[in-house]
Structure formats: structure tokens, C-alpha cells
Design an enzyme around this catalytic site. Structure first.
Site, PDB file in Angstrom:
ATOM      1  N   ALA A  28       2.351   1.509  -3.517  1.00  0.00           N
ATOM      2  CA  ALA A  28       1.401   2.253  -4.075  1.00  0.00           C
ATOM      3  C   ALA A  28       0.836   3.271  -4.171  1.00  0.00           C
ATOM      4  CB  ALA A  28      -0.239   1.735  -3.933  1.00  0.00           C
ATOM      5  N   GLU A  29       0.194   3.727  -2.781  1.00  0.00           N
ATOM      6  CA  GLU A  29       0.159   5.550  -2.830  1.00  0.00           C
ATOM      7  C   GLU A  29       1.901   6.177  -2.898  1.00  0.00           C
ATOM      8  OE1 GLU A  29      -2.219   8.241   0.567  1.00  0.00           O
ATOM      9  OE2 GLU A  29      -1.903   6.322   1.023  1.00  0.00           O
ATOM     10  N   THR A  30       2.801   6.129  -2.862  1.00  0.00           N
ATOM     11  CA  THR A  30       3.822   6.947  -2.855  1.00  0.00           C
ATOM     12  C   THR A  30       3.803   6.808  -5.040  1.00  0.00           C
ATOM     13  OG1 THR A  30       5.303   5.489  -0.960  1.00  0.00           O
ATOM     14  CG2 THR A  30       5.993   6.490  -3.687  1.00  0.00           C
ATOM     15  N   SER A  62       0.491   9.438  -5.660  1.00  0.00           N
ATOM     16  CA  SER A  62       0.112  10.599  -5.363  1.00  0.00           C
ATOM     17  C   SER A  62       1.047  11.490  -5.745  1.00  0.00           C
ATOM     18  CB  SER A  62       0.305  11.032  -3.754  1.00  0.00           C
ATOM     19  OG  SER A  62       1.867   9.760  -3.507  1.00  0.00           O
ATOM     20  N   VAL A 106       1.172  -1.188  -0.297  1.00  0.00           N
ATOM     21  CA  VAL A 106       0.229   0.136   0.103  1.00  0.00           C
ATOM     22  C   VAL A 106       1.404   1.578   0.275  1.00  0.00           C
ATOM     23  CG1 VAL A 106      -1.866   1.596   1.329  1.00  0.00           C
ATOM     24  CG2 VAL A 106      -2.324  -1.293   0.788  1.00  0.00           C
TER      25      VAL A 106
END
Length: 140
Positions: free
Chosen positions: A60-62, A65, A57
């Protein structure tokens, strides 16, 4: 900014952050995509010796964003994560995973980003969607 220069900027911005701790390395960036890799070592394992879902996660978020901020390229606004979901489809004990983020929808106030995390054999490890809110920089 050209691709190589932007990737260098991203790696410098990652110093002393969770991104550096997890050894996430940006590989390629384009108008609507961003890729990175992360080694699967004990550093990202859960207690049973498998890739921790939280590490997936984070990757993924890195990617999601960062991609939103790349396509936004604004001095006045910034993209921040608002909602993420992740489907952990396959386990991984060692090696490397690769994250591939692509734009699904670029709106005025939000972006929807799809992130696929795959192993060296192109097998899907994690499938994720990230919604980013576009907010004034002064509120970030």
C-alpha cells in the site's frame, strides 16, 4: 513520460529494495492511479501461513507514495509517507494480490491516496489510506 517507460523506470528504481524483495511488480499507471501485484508466498507469510499485514502495508505505501511522486513530477519537491492506516479484511494463503492506488485529494502540501488490495477474484483483502507530505527535495 509514457506509461510503459515510466513502469520500466519504477522497476529499475526498485532494484535492491524491499520492493524487489517482496517481488512487487508495477502493472499500470495513469494520471490519478497506479496498480501493482505481489505474489503471496512464504516470503510474505506470518507464522500461521497467512499474508502478513505488514506486507500488505508495504504494498500500500509503495503504491501510494509512488503515485504521489508520479502526479507531482517535480525536480524541487518529493512526496513522502506521513501517515498510513490499513484495515485487514480477509486472509490470503497463496496466489497473487493486486494493489490499486487512486488519488483522493491532491493538495499543495499533502496528498491523500486510497489503496485497495484485492485477490484474483476481486475480493478485498486490505483497505488503506496514505497521507503523503510534499517536502523540498533537499530535505528528503
Amino acid at each position: 513520460m509514457n506509461e510503459k517507460k515510466y513502469l520500466e523506470v519504477l522497476q529499475k528504481m526498485s532494484k535492491n529494495t524491499l520492493i524487489e524483495t517482496l517481488e512487487i511488480e508495477y502493472i499500470a499507471v495513469g494520471e490519478d492511479f497506479l496498480t501493482a501485484k505481489m505474489p503471496v508466498t512464504s516470503k510474505v507469510h506470518q507464522p500461521f501461513g497467512l499474508l502478513h499485514g505488514g506486507a500488505s502495508v508495504v504494498l500500500a505505501e509503495t503504491l501510494g507514495s509512488t503515485l504521489s511522486n508520479f502526479i507531482l513530477q517535480s525536480d524541487d519537491f518529493v512526496a513522502v509517507g506521513q501517515h498510513i492506516d490499513a484495515h485487514h479484511l480477509r486472509s490470503k494463503k497463496e496466489g497473487v494480490v493486486y494493489g490499486y492506488a487512486t488519488v483522493v485529494k491532491k493538495g499543495r502540501t499533502s496528498h491523500l491516496i486510497k489503496i485497495e488490495i484485492k485477490d484474483e477474484d476481486d475480493k478485498l483483502i486490505c483497505y488503506s489510506h496514505l497521507t503523503n507530505a510534499i517536502i523540498p527535495k533537499r530535505n528528503a
